[in-house]
Enzyme design. Structure first.
Site, PDB file in Angstrom:
ATOM      1  N   LYS A  33       0.842  -1.200   0.000  1.00  0.00           N
ATOM      2  CA  LYS A  33       0.000   0.000   0.000  1.00  0.00           C
ATOM      3  C   LYS A  33       0.881   1.256   0.000  1.00  0.00           C
ATOM      4  O   LYS A  33       2.084   1.177   0.312  1.00  0.00           O
ATOM      5  CB  LYS A  33      -0.916  -0.007   1.234  1.00  0.00           C
ATOM      6  CG  LYS A  33      -0.149   0.024   2.556  1.00  0.00           C
ATOM      7  CD  LYS A  33      -1.044  -0.263   3.747  1.00  0.00           C
ATOM      8  CE  LYS A  33      -0.236  -0.285   5.034  1.00  0.00           C
ATOM      9  NZ  LYS A  33      -0.997  -0.832   6.163  1.00  0.00           N
ATOM     10  N   TYR A 267      15.035  30.966   4.860  1.00  0.00           N
ATOM     11  CA  TYR A 267      13.887  31.675   5.442  1.00  0.00           C
ATOM     12  C   TYR A 267      14.044  31.855   6.942  1.00  0.00           C
ATOM     13  O   TYR A 267      14.452  30.918   7.642  1.00  0.00           O
ATOM     14  CB  TYR A 267      12.603  30.880   5.205  1.00  0.00           C
ATOM     15  CG  TYR A 267      12.101  30.883   3.792  1.00  0.00           C
ATOM     16  CD1 TYR A 267      11.829  32.074   3.129  1.00  0.00           C
ATOM     17  CD2 TYR A 267      11.875  29.687   3.130  1.00  0.00           C
ATOM     18  CE1 TYR A 267      11.346  32.060   1.828  1.00  0.00           C
ATOM     19  CE2 TYR A 267      11.390  29.666   1.833  1.00  0.00           C
ATOM     20  CZ  TYR A 267      11.124  30.857   1.191  1.00  0.00           C
ATOM     21  OH  TYR A 267      10.644  30.831  -0.083  1.00  0.00           O
TER      22      TYR A 267
HETATM   23  C1  LIG Z   1      -0.225  -1.789   6.832  1.00  0.00           C
HETATM   24  C2  LIG Z   1      -0.806  -3.033   7.356  1.00  0.00           C
HETATM   25  C3  LIG Z   1      -0.008  -4.170   7.546  1.00  0.00           C
HETATM   26  C4  LIG Z   1       1.500  -4.151   7.431  1.00  0.00           C
HETATM   27  O1  LIG Z   1       2.052  -3.595   8.598  1.00  0.00           O
HETATM   28  P1  LIG Z   1       3.653  -3.521   8.827  1.00  0.00           P
HETATM   29  O2  LIG Z   1       3.788  -3.107  10.238  1.00  0.00           O
HETATM   30  O3  LIG Z   1       4.161  -2.503   7.872  1.00  0.00           O
HETATM   31  O4  LIG Z   1       4.191  -4.859   8.528  1.00  0.00           O
HETATM   32  C5  LIG Z   1      -0.649  -5.345   7.889  1.00  0.00           C
HETATM   33  N1  LIG Z   1      -1.992  -5.400   8.071  1.00  0.00           N
HETATM   34  C6  LIG Z   1      -2.792  -4.318   7.919  1.00  0.00           C
HETATM   35  C7  LIG Z   1      -4.262  -4.437   8.119  1.00  0.00           C
HETATM   36  C8  LIG Z   1      -2.220  -3.095   7.564  1.00  0.00           C
HETATM   37  O5  LIG Z   1      -3.014  -2.014   7.434  1.00  0.00           O
END
Ligand SMILES: *Cc1c(COP(=O)(O)O)cnc(C)c1O
Length: 379
Positions: A33, A267
């Site tokens: 993701k 800045y």
């Molecule tokens: C993002 C996510 C993961 C992965 O988590 P990590 O800590 O990056 O391994 C797993 N399950 C769900 C439901 C997530 O949203």
């Protein structure tokens, strides 16, 4: 090309191999993701496809973007509305599973695509998606009354594995998940179900959470979910994971300024040179994902040496002090994240250190790297 985000194929594959050696028979789902945590969705899916059992994404559109690059299935873990759900019409039922929490969502999917499998999300303590208590009972009853639905699994998500070395909260979540599993099996009336709970940290340090499938995100990219997770893992017996960060972020010096002592930089005039100084301008700022809180705090690596960020991080630029680095010139590489070895000098800025300096976690640091910057696959 002023920017280059290098993604190491071998580091990604090494993480999968390392996990496979500790998780045993559970399926390995790579969580990609948010543009693969900033690493580049399409590149990562292409590299990982032969090595993993499937991919986890937040939104259907992410599965759509990478769909043609792999024959592996996608698990869509986040929410989508009725309009967005129409993207599911083009996808093959053997390649997509969605995660649903409620009767309404189940109805909506079964009207649109009754053939698409789904997993039921159960809240065991995260307080995010999924139901618990009497609302969950109602969902189970609904599923029991509709044996024709393509319900194929249950899942939950841990709230507090990364931040602690005491895992009692996670153990309680697992106990509730086990109760839900008993109820699910009755409701399933013989439909085969799978169950999954573990993200990177749990998969690593809570063997009883591995179940049928693990959903590994952060560690896939060679980063530890937290220092506490790393310590917990190292205190366990058995094989220890060797992780190598998969990402390096490199830009180029676009201008050198030779400034006299007592010159202001940037800045707000928050930095003043102590002596005659050579200051390099780099074309990266908070728009590109270089956090503004790194102003006057972080460093980049140029010529294998540290060059401190001086003055405030701008929207598209930063200034760094290169007075002590010989032969600096425009066009020279500046490493923002990663190691650089050059002419017998070597230094590194890790995503972990950068996260610490900007008051966040490594997840956010890599995810914020702007998707427009070119990702290139190396080794
Ligand atoms: C993002 C996510 C993961 C992965 O988590 P990590 O800590 O990056 O391994 C797993 N399950 C769900 C439901 C997530 O949203």
């Amino acid at each position: 090309m002023l920017h280059r985000v290098e993604i190491s194929r071998s580091a990604l594959l090494q993480s999968v191999e390392q996990y496979r050696s500790v998780i045993g028979r559970s399926q390995f789902y790579a969580i990609v993701k948010s543009n693969a945590y900033g690493h580049g969705l399409r590149h990562c899916v292409q590299i990982l496809s032969p090595a993993v059992d499937g991919f986890g994404v937040n939104h259907i559109s992410e599965a759509v973007q990478a769909y043609d690059l792999t024959d592996r299935p996608f698990l869509v873990m986040g929410r989508f509305d009725a309009d967005e759900a129409r993207q599911l019409l083009d996808l093959d039922a053997s390649r997509i599973t969605v995660v649903l929490s409620d009767i309404d969502e189940i109805r909506q999917l079964s009207e649109l695509r009754p053939d698409l499998p789904f997993h039921l999300k159960i809240d065991t303590g995260m307080g995010r998606l999924g139901r618990r208590g009497s609302l969950l009972d109602r969902v189970f009853s609904y599923l029991e009354e509709h044996p024709d639905l393509r319900w194929t699994g249950i899942m939950t998500h841990f709230a507090n594995v990364e931040d602690v070395t005491d895992q009692s909260f996670a153990e309680e979540q697992l106990r509730l998940f086990e109760e839900a599993w008993q109820r699910a099996q009755v409701a399933a009336k013989g439909r085969p179900l799978i169950r999954h709970a573990a993200a990177s940290a749990a998969a690593m340090i809570l063997p009883q959470s591995r179940l049928d499938l693990v959903r590994v995100g952060i560690s896939l990219y060679g980063l530890w979910a937290s220092q506490a997770t790393k310590l917990s893992h190292l205190s366990l017996g058995g094989p220890h994971l060797q992780l190598r960060p998969a990402l390096r972020w490199i830009t180029k010096i676009v201008q050198i300024n030779d400034l006299p002592a007592a010159s202001k930089v940037g800045y707000g005039c928050t930095y003043q040179t102590q002596q005659a100084s050579r200051i390099a301008v780099l074309p990266v700022g908070y728009n590109e994902g270089y956090d503004r809180r790194l102003s006057n705090r972080a460093y980049v690596v140029i010529g294998g040496r540290r060059a401190p960020v001086v003055g405030r991080v701008c929207m598209n630029m930063i200034m760094v002090d290169v007075t002590h680095i010989p032969d600096v010139h425009a066009g020279m590489d500046a490493v923002l994240i990663g190691r650089q070895e050059l002419d017998g000098h070597s230094d590194e800025m890790t995503a972990d250190a950068m996260a610490e300096l900007s008051g966040t976690i490594n997840y956010e640091t890599t995810t914020r790297i702007h998707p427009d910057l070119k990702r290139v696959v190396v080794d």
